[in-house]
Design an enzyme around this catalytic site. Structure first.
Site, PDB file in Angstrom:
ATOM      1  N   THR A  62       0.846  -1.193   0.000  1.00  0.00           N
ATOM      2  CA  THR A  62       0.000   0.000   0.000  1.00  0.00           C
ATOM      3  C   THR A  62       0.883   1.245   0.000  1.00  0.00           C
ATOM      4  OG1 THR A  62      -0.062   0.154   2.419  1.00  0.00           O
ATOM      5  CG2 THR A  62      -1.762  -1.181   1.360  1.00  0.00           C
ATOM      6  N   ASP A  63       0.271   2.385  -0.291  1.00  0.00           N
ATOM      7  CA  ASP A  63       0.956   3.657  -0.148  1.00  0.00           C
ATOM      8  C   ASP A  63       0.105   4.548   0.741  1.00  0.00           C
ATOM      9  OD1 ASP A  63      -1.086   4.883  -1.693  1.00  0.00           O
ATOM     10  OD2 ASP A  63      -0.002   4.483  -3.538  1.00  0.00           O
TER      11      ASP A  63
END
Lengths: 145, 145, 145, 145
Positions: B23-24
């Site tokens: 994820t970011d």
């Protein structure tokens, strides 16, 4: 008569040195990592125009990649300095299209990777929205419509 | 008359659970990571057909991505189990084209990402070469030509 | 009498701007990515001393991480410019120990991450070997023994 | 008299197949990626105990790595299936300590990587807080104190 201010789309050249972990056991940069270099390219292009993505996001705007494509033409290797050339090709409504060419810096050679990404401008609830200032003003002045 | 053995291109469904680091800070899977999931998809498709990429590479053959494209249609989130559906769309000479659709597993929803990659078969010196066995036999039996 | 040439171990400061994909959905740099920054730090320290890891590896020497540790003291965020301060603390036989401190560049604040890595020098067959030139000469002149 | 329920700390074994991009040009898994495998290990250990990190985070609790260490004892290679053995060694106040050993699955060999991470439990404002339910109950029943 053409407007010279619009004749040249915004363009930026960023340099990135390839890190060891960006290679794979094939001995070259793993193909998906070039999309990371593309992101550095468009981030630095926006910064050169006076808009940081950090500020945009802090102000409730997100630019989300909705399409990405790359053609791999040659190898990029560990410790190479790459020149990422980014061009804002198109801006309309809530959408920006960037083109990229990555070359080995300091050389005169052809691109090792070419590609493009389309980004959608989203507001707080994830709904498309028009580009906010200062991005809108920048794009209105500079981008081909 | 159509040959039923060729009527359905080789297809495989792999499941991947999204890791935290994929994820970011936007709260979804970073767009470039879907190309890593695509690679898991085609690796498992080949394995299901009897060919491991590990063995191919050990025998001097490399399959190198020469084109990659993705369209992002919805978010994939941390801890989601994703179903990566991979299809070998085309095989000719030294080139393979795979199509992908990634869905949230267990649901009935539309794809969150669709894409494709074109791979070139290279020999020891990096020159294009015809697909080696057992890959060639597999492709000859199964892929649409 | 102390040798002033050995009084200060080799030290280097590299700057790295945090990329979007290096963050996670917690909104900070994913903890494992700091080990990638450490690698940039020691690579640039070696380069500043006249040795590139690329050349070492091309000449048949590998420096392999055999131990790595980090303490996380504060957040590093997207688009921060980080200063990676790297010190060659120890060099003996086939082993190098590097220490690292990562700070937000341009500030006067404390480190956000501190850590160290121990690297073993390996030859072509993966056997430990003494540091080759020019690395050996550099280390003999500079590192505390 | 010792409480047999506390005699064996919670333990879990997760399997991970090494992806191509997790290797580097040295031909083995890039050292920092083992910390990603450690995260898979502790996530699956918690899941096996009835707590998902996804739910914890959604409820306002974050478990943040404050210390991480690894010793690299042997190579892990592309397409290897790794067994990540995770043990919750210690839990006190707002802190959890996990130990890890990574082996090549299906073999009887020694660990290729051993390590540990210390995680702090943080609340919404990033302040340390005691472990919330159901994590607290799990830890009270199972972990050595």
């Amino acid at each position: 008569m053409s407007d010279p201010a619009k004749a040249r789309p915004p363009h930026h050249r960023a340099e990135i040195r390839v890190r060891y972990e960006e290679t794979d056991q094939g001995g070259v940069v793993y193909h998906a990592n070039h999309f990371r270099y593309f992101e550095v390219g468009r981030t630095e292009l926006l910064r050169s125009l006076g808009a940081t993505y950090r500020d945009l996001e802090a102000a409730g705007t997100r630019l989300v990649v909705i399409e990405a494509t790359a053609r791999y033409l040659g190898p990029a290797r560990y410790d190479d300095v790459l020149a990422v050339e980014t061009t804002l090709r198109e801006a309309r409504g809530a959408t920006l299209v960037f083109d990229y060419a990555i070359r080995i810096a300091g050389g005169d050679g052809p691109a090792v990777v070419e590609g493009s990404t389309t980004l959608a401008c989203l507001g707080a609830q994830g709904r498309p929205k028009r580009l906010p200032e200062p991005l809108r003003g920048i794009v209105d002045r500079l981008a081909p419509r």
